[in-house]
Design a protein around this motif. Structure first.
Motif, PDB file in Angstrom:
ATOM      1  N   ILE A 259       2.231   1.119   5.278  1.00 32.40           N
ATOM      2  CA  ILE A 259       1.476   0.188   4.437  1.00 32.40           C
ATOM      3  C   ILE A 259       2.049   0.258   3.030  1.00 32.40           C
ATOM      4  O   ILE A 259       2.531   1.313   2.601  1.00 32.40           O
ATOM      5  CB  ILE A 259      -0.034   0.514   4.423  1.00 32.40           C
ATOM      6  CG1 ILE A 259      -0.269   1.982   4.093  1.00 32.40           C
ATOM      7  CG2 ILE A 259      -0.689   0.143   5.725  1.00 32.40           C
ATOM      8  CD1 ILE A 259      -1.729   2.358   4.046  1.00 32.40           C
ATOM      9  N   GLY A 260       2.006  -0.886   2.333  1.00 32.56           N
ATOM     10  CA  GLY A 260       2.647  -0.909   1.024  1.00 32.56           C
ATOM     11  C   GLY A 260       2.127  -2.008   0.127  1.00 32.56           C
ATOM     12  O   GLY A 260       0.923  -2.298   0.090  1.00 32.56           O
ATOM     13  N   ARG A 261       3.059  -2.648  -0.578  1.00 31.24           N
ATOM     14  CA  ARG A 261       2.700  -3.598  -1.624  1.00 31.24           C
ATOM     15  C   ARG A 261       1.956  -4.807  -1.067  1.00 31.24           C
ATOM     16  O   ARG A 261       1.022  -5.324  -1.689  1.00 31.24           O
ATOM     17  CB  ARG A 261       3.970  -4.040  -2.356  1.00 31.24           C
ATOM     18  CG  ARG A 261       3.708  -4.861  -3.614  1.00 31.24           C
ATOM     19  CD  ARG A 261       5.007  -5.191  -4.336  1.00 31.24           C
ATOM     20  NE  ARG A 261       5.692  -3.976  -4.780  1.00 31.24           N
ATOM     21  CZ  ARG A 261       6.823  -3.511  -4.234  1.00 31.24           C
ATOM     22  NH1 ARG A 261       7.397  -4.166  -3.221  1.00 31.24           N
ATOM     23  NH2 ARG A 261       7.381  -2.406  -4.686  1.00 31.24           N
ATOM     24  N   ALA A 262       2.336  -5.297   0.091  1.00 30.49           N
ATOM     25  CA  ALA A 262       1.665  -6.458   0.682  1.00 30.49           C
ATOM     26  C   ALA A 262       0.220  -6.146   1.043  1.00 30.49           C
ATOM     27  O   ALA A 262      -0.622  -7.048   1.102  1.00 30.49           O
ATOM     28  CB  ALA A 262       2.421  -6.929   1.925  1.00 30.49           C
ATOM     29  N   ASP A 263      -0.089  -4.883   1.283  1.00 25.25           N
ATOM     30  CA  ASP A 263      -1.462  -4.476   1.592  1.00 25.25           C
ATOM     31  C   ASP A 263      -2.241  -4.104   0.337  1.00 25.25           C
ATOM     32  O   ASP A 263      -3.374  -3.620   0.438  1.00 25.25           O
ATOM     33  CB  ASP A 263      -1.436  -3.272   2.541  1.00 25.25           C
ATOM     34  CG  ASP A 263      -0.622  -3.558   3.796  1.00 25.25           C
ATOM     35  OD1 ASP A 263      -0.969  -4.530   4.479  1.00 25.25           O
ATOM     36  OD2 ASP A 263       0.352  -2.825   4.053  1.00 25.25           O
ATOM     37  N   LYS A 264      -1.612  -4.298  -0.857  1.00 20.04           N
ATOM     38  CA  LYS A 264      -2.229  -3.977  -2.151  1.00 20.04           C
ATOM     39  C   LYS A 264      -2.599  -2.501  -2.240  1.00 20.04           C
ATOM     40  O   LYS A 264      -3.655  -2.130  -2.755  1.00 20.04           O
ATOM     41  CB  LYS A 264      -3.454  -4.856  -2.405  1.00 20.04           C
ATOM     42  CG  LYS A 264      -3.117  -6.331  -2.514  1.00 20.04           C
ATOM     43  CD  LYS A 264      -4.330  -7.164  -2.875  1.00 20.04           C
ATOM     44  CE  LYS A 264      -3.942  -8.631  -3.009  1.00 20.04           C
ATOM     45  NZ  LYS A 264      -5.105  -9.479  -3.368  1.00 20.04           N
ATOM     46  N   LEU A 265      -1.701  -1.669  -1.731  1.00 15.67           N
ATOM     47  CA  LEU A 265      -1.893  -0.228  -1.811  1.00 15.67           C
ATOM     48  C   LEU A 265      -1.509   0.251  -3.208  1.00 15.67           C
ATOM     49  O   LEU A 265      -0.541  -0.236  -3.801  1.00 15.67           O
ATOM     50  CB  LEU A 265      -1.037   0.475  -0.749  1.00 15.67           C
ATOM     51  CG  LEU A 265      -1.139   2.001  -0.700  1.00 15.67           C
ATOM     52  CD1 LEU A 265      -2.542   2.420  -0.270  1.00 15.67           C
ATOM     53  CD2 LEU A 265      -0.090   2.573   0.255  1.00 15.67           C
ATOM     54  N   THR A 266      -2.266   1.195  -3.744  1.00 14.53           N
ATOM     55  CA  THR A 266      -1.984   1.758  -5.062  1.00 14.53           C
ATOM     56  C   THR A 266      -1.633   3.227  -4.920  1.00 14.53           C
ATOM     57  O   THR A 266      -1.995   3.886  -3.935  1.00 14.53           O
ATOM     58  CB  THR A 266      -3.203   1.615  -5.985  1.00 14.53           C
ATOM     59  OG1 THR A 266      -4.310   2.313  -5.410  1.00 14.53           O
ATOM     60  CG2 THR A 266      -3.567   0.158  -6.186  1.00 14.53           C
ATOM     61  N   ARG A 319       4.408   6.719  -4.294  1.00 16.89           N
ATOM     62  CA  ARG A 319       5.292   5.609  -4.664  1.00 16.89           C
ATOM     63  C   ARG A 319       5.182   4.516  -3.610  1.00 16.89           C
ATOM     64  O   ARG A 319       5.228   4.794  -2.406  1.00 16.89           O
ATOM     65  CB  ARG A 319       6.740   6.101  -4.769  1.00 16.89           C
ATOM     66  CG  ARG A 319       7.726   5.065  -5.300  1.00 16.89           C
ATOM     67  CD  ARG A 319       8.991   5.764  -5.784  1.00 16.89           C
ATOM     68  NE  ARG A 319       9.639   6.528  -4.734  1.00 16.89           N
ATOM     69  CZ  ARG A 319      10.730   6.122  -4.071  1.00 16.89           C
ATOM     70  NH1 ARG A 319      11.283   4.967  -4.367  1.00 16.89           N
ATOM     71  NH2 ARG A 319      11.265   6.882  -3.139  1.00 16.89           N
ATOM     72  N   VAL A 320       4.972   3.270  -4.079  1.00 18.65           N
ATOM     73  CA  VAL A 320       4.952   2.111  -3.188  1.00 18.65           C
ATOM     74  C   VAL A 320       6.354   1.519  -3.192  1.00 18.65           C
ATOM     75  O   VAL A 320       6.837   1.044  -4.231  1.00 18.65           O
ATOM     76  CB  VAL A 320       3.906   1.073  -3.637  1.00 18.65           C
ATOM     77  CG1 VAL A 320       3.920  -0.130  -2.709  1.00 18.65           C
ATOM     78  CG2 VAL A 320       2.518   1.704  -3.675  1.00 18.65           C
ATOM     79  N   SER A 326       5.522   2.932   1.998  1.00 18.79           N
ATOM     80  CA  SER A 326       5.161   3.721   0.820  1.00 18.79           C
ATOM     81  C   SER A 326       5.503   5.179   1.076  1.00 18.79           C
ATOM     82  O   SER A 326       5.561   5.636   2.227  1.00 18.79           O
ATOM     83  CB  SER A 326       3.666   3.596   0.506  1.00 18.79           C
ATOM     84  OG  SER A 326       3.330   2.267   0.195  1.00 18.79           O
ATOM     85  N   GLU A 327       5.723   5.889  -0.027  1.00 20.91           N
ATOM     86  CA  GLU A 327       6.031   7.313   0.037  1.00 20.91           C
ATOM     87  C   GLU A 327       4.802   8.107  -0.377  1.00 20.91           C
ATOM     88  O   GLU A 327       4.083   7.716  -1.296  1.00 20.91           O
ATOM     89  CB  GLU A 327       7.198   7.625  -0.894  1.00 20.91           C
ATOM     90  CG  GLU A 327       7.593   9.094  -0.929  1.00 20.91           C
ATOM     91  CD  GLU A 327       8.651   9.348  -1.990  1.00 20.91           C
ATOM     92  OE1 GLU A 327       9.841   9.271  -1.663  1.00 20.91           O
ATOM     93  OE2 GLU A 327       8.257   9.607  -3.152  1.00 20.91           O
ATOM     94  N   ALA A 328       4.555   9.228   0.311  1.00 22.25           N
ATOM     95  CA  ALA A 328       3.392  10.060   0.008  1.00 22.25           C
ATOM     96  C   ALA A 328       3.790  11.522   0.116  1.00 22.25           C
ATOM     97  O   ALA A 328       4.682  11.887   0.888  1.00 22.25           O
ATOM     98  CB  ALA A 328       2.235   9.750   0.954  1.00 22.25           C
TER      99      ALA A 328
END
Length: 546
Positions: A259-266, A319-320, A326-328
Motif C-alpha cells: 500500500i502506498g501513495r494511491a491509498d493515501k498512506l502517511t 517512507r512512501v 511503502s517502506e516500513a
C-alpha cells in the motif's frame, strides 16, 4: 545874550516827547483792552449759553431716544437714512415693517395713529364676531339638546325593554344552572369513582412497570454476559487486512508493503503483522463492556497480550515509495517466527482514503507506569490522520471534539452521541473508588465510571464495537519506547524481583540468607585452613546490666 541849545536841551526834549508818546500809547492800549475784555466777556457768556442750550438739546435727544426705544444707538442719522445703525434709520425701518402697507405713514405719529385706527376697527369686528358666535352657539346648543333628548328617550325605552328581556333570561339561566348543578353532582360522584379506579390502575401499572424494568435490567445483564461470553469464546471479527508484506530485509530491519501513495498512506502509520494462517484480524482478547483489562494484561507475555497470539510483530511506515509500495521499519518481531513475505498487516487507525474516528473512556496508561499517555495517544492518532470524537479525560469530564485535536468543548446533551461514524469505543482502565487517594480523585473517578456506563449504553444501541485499550494497542502495532521500573508499582508485568541472582531469565530466585562464613582474606591469621563460622551468640559485654 541868547545861549545855544545844548545836548541837555535835546535830551530833555526827547524825554518829554517820549513821555507824551508813551502816555498816548498807554491810553490807547488801555482803552482797546477794556473794549476787548468786554467783548471777550460777552462772547464767553454767549458760548456758555449756547453750551447749556446744546446740553439741553442733547438731553432732549437722549430722552427722545429712550422714549422711542433706541437709547443704545448713538447715531441719530438723517431724515432719509434707512440703516438700522442710526435712530432715524431704525424708525424708518419700524414704520416700513410694523406699519404695513395699510398703516404706514410719513412719520412715527402718523403710523401710530393709523395703527390705532386699524386696531379699533379690528376690536369692533371682534366684538361683532363674538356676538354672532354667541348667537350661533345658543342655537346649536338648543338644537343639540333637542337631539340628545330624543336619543335619551329612545335609549330609555330600549333600556326598559332590555332589562325586561334580561330579567327573563336570568330566570331561564338560573333554571339551567340548577339543572346543570344537579348533573354536575351526579358527574362528580361518577368522577370520584373513576379516579379511584384510575388510581388503582396507575398503581398496578407502576408495579408492573417496576417489575418489567427489573426483568428488563436482568435480561440486559444476561444478554451482555452471554454476548461477552460469546465474544470471548468466539472472538468474531469483521475487519479485513489492510495489506500484506511484499519483501523483508531482516538485516536492515526493513519491510516493504503493498500500500502506498494511491491509498493515501502517511508515514508513521503503525501496523500489526498477522500470520498467514490467522483466524481473523482485529479479534478481541477479552470482553470490553466493563473495561476490565485484567484478562487481557495480567500474566501477559513480554511480547503480546493473551488472545492476540496471531500477531507476530509490528511495523511503522517510514517512507512512501510508490502508488502501492511503502517502506516500513520493524518495531517488534519473534525470532522464532520472523516476518516473511505475504504476511498480512492491519491497523484500526487507518483506512484507505478516509480517517478513522474513535471514542475513548477510562485512564490511558500504555505501560502501567502510573503516568498518563493521553498526549502520546493524541499525537499518534492525529499523526496519521485519525481523529477522536468523544473522550473522557482524567479529571472525569467528557469532551466532544469539533476539530481534533485542537478544538473541543465539554459534552452537552445537544451534541451527537456515539453513532455508526465511530469505529471503536476504546475502553481504558476504569478506576476503582477504593484506589482514590483524595476527594478530587474520588469525584473524578465517579464521573469516569458514570460516563463509562453511559457510553457503553450508547455504543450498544448503535452496534459500535467496544475494545479494551490493550487490544487496541496490539492491533495498531504499538511498541513501548521505554520500560521504566517504579519501585512499589506491583501491577507492572516486568517488576524486578528481590533475592539472589537466578540461573536464567525469569528463573526462580534462590536463598539470599547469609551462611555466616567469613572470607579468609579478612581473618587475622592466614594460616587458618578453615573459614571462621559465626556461632550466632552475642558477646556478654553487650548483655543487659553491663
Amino acid at each position: 545874550m541868547a545861549s545855544k541849545p545844548t545836548a541837555l536841551h535835546f535830551s530833555l526834549i526827547f524825554f518829554v516827547m517820549a513821555t507824551l508818546i508813551l502816555g498816548v500809547l498807554l491810553y490807547v492800549t488801555f482803552d482797546e483792552g477794556t473794549k476787548l475784555r468786554a467783548e471777550v466777556d460777552q462772547k464767553t457768556k454767549q458760548a456758555g449759553d449756547e453750551k447749556a442750550q446744546a446740553r439741553q438739546y442733547l438731553d432732549s435727544i437722549t430722552d427722545l431716544k429712550d422714549r422711542i426705544g433706541y437709547s443704545k444707538i448713538a447715531k441719530v442719522g438723517a431724515a432719509d437714512d434707512t440703516g438700522i445703525d442710526s435712530v432715524i434709520g431704525s424708525m424708518n425701518d419700524d414704520i416700513k415693517k410694523l406699519g404695513g402697507p395699510e398703516a404706514r405713514g410719513n412719520s412715527y405719529a402718523e403710523t401710530l395713529r393709523a395703527m390705532k385706527t386699524k386696531s379699533d376697527n379690528l376690536n369692533s369686528e371682534n366684538i361683532h364676531l363674538k356676538q354672532k358666535t354667541a348667537e350661533l352657539e345658543d342655537k346649536f346648543l338648543k338644537a343639540l339638546t333637542k337631539h340628545y333628548t330624543e336619543i335619551v328617550s329612545e335609549h330609555d325605552k330600549a333600556q326598559q325593554k332590555a332589562e325586561k328581556e334580561r330579567s327573563t333570561a336570568v330566570k331561564d339561566k338560573d333554571r339551567e344552572i340548577e339543572v346543570r348543578d344537579n348533573e354536575n353532582k351526579k358527574l362528580q360522584v361518577t368522577t370520584n369513582n373513576l379516579q379511584g379506579e384510575l388510581k388503582k390502575s396507575q398503581d398496578d401499572h407502576e408495579d408492573l412497570k417496576k417489575k418489567s424494568d427489573k426483568e428488563k435490567t436482568q435480561l440486559e445483564s444476561i444478554n451482555d454476559y452471554l454476548t461477552d461470553a460469546v465474544r470471548k469464546r468466539e472472538r468474531i471479527t469483521y475487519d479485513r487486512p489492510d495489506g500484506l508484506v511484499r519483501f523483508v530485509d531482516n538485516d536492515s530491519g526493513l519491510v516493504w508493503i503493498n500500500i502506498g501513495r494511491a491509498d493515501k498512506l502517511t508515514t508513521r502509520t503503525l501496523f500489526s503483522v498477522y500470520r498467514q494462517t490467522h483466524r481473523g484480524v482485529g479479534r478481541p482478547s477479552a470482553p470490553a463492556n466493563t473495561g476490565d483489562n485484567n484478562e487481557a494484561t495480567d500474566n501477559a507475555d513480554d511480547r503480546f497480550s493473551p488472545g492476540l497470539e496471531e500477531i507476530k510483530g509490528s511495523i511503522e511506515v517510514t517512507r512512501v515509495i510508490g502508488a502501492h509500495l511503502s517502506e516500513a521499519r520493524i518495531l517488534k518481531y519473534d525470532i522464532y517466527d520472523p516476518l516473511q513475505p505475504d504476511d498480512l498487516i492491519y491497523t484500526p487507525l487507518w483506512a484507505p482514503g478516509r480517517p478513522a474516528a474513535f471514542a475513548f473512556v477510562g485512564l490511558i496508561d500504555f505501560d502501567k507506569d502510573g503516568a498518563s499517555n493521553r498526549r502520546e495517544l493524541h499525537e499518534m492518532i492525529a499523526g496519521i490522520g485519525g481523529k477522536i470524537i468523544h473522550e473522557v479525560l482524567d479529571d472525569g469530564s467528557r469532551v466532544f471534539f469539533t476539530e481534533f485535536p485542537g478544538k473541543s468543548h465539554e459534552y452537552a446533551e445537544e451534541d451527537p452521541k456515539i453513532d455508526l461514524g465511530i469505529k471503536y469505543l476504546v475502553i481504558g482502565r476504569i478506576p476503582d473508588l477504593s484506589d482514590s487517594g483524595t476527594d478530587e480523585e474520588k469525584q473524578a473517578h465517579r464521573q469516569i465510571i458514570a460516563h463509562h456506563k453511559a457510553m457503553i449504553s450508547e455504543a450498544r444501541k448503535t452496534a459500535v464495537r467496544r475494545i479494551n485499550l490493550s487490544d487496541f494497542l496490539a492491533h495498531i502495532g504499538y511498541v513501548p519506547q521505554r520500560r521504566l521500573y517504579v519501585p512499589g508499582l506491583v501491577d507492572r508485568p516486568f517488576n524486578l524481583k528481590s533475592g539472589a541472582t537466578s540461573q536464567s531469565t525469569g528463573g526462580t530466585v534462590g536463598e539470599r540468607s547469609s551462611s555466616g562464613k567469613v572470607s579468609s582474606l579478612f581473618t587475622r591469621s592466614k594460616r587458618l585452613k578453615k573459614q571462621p563460622v559465626s556461632s550466632g551468640t552475642t558477646s556478654k559485654r553487650f548483655q543487659p546490666g553491663n
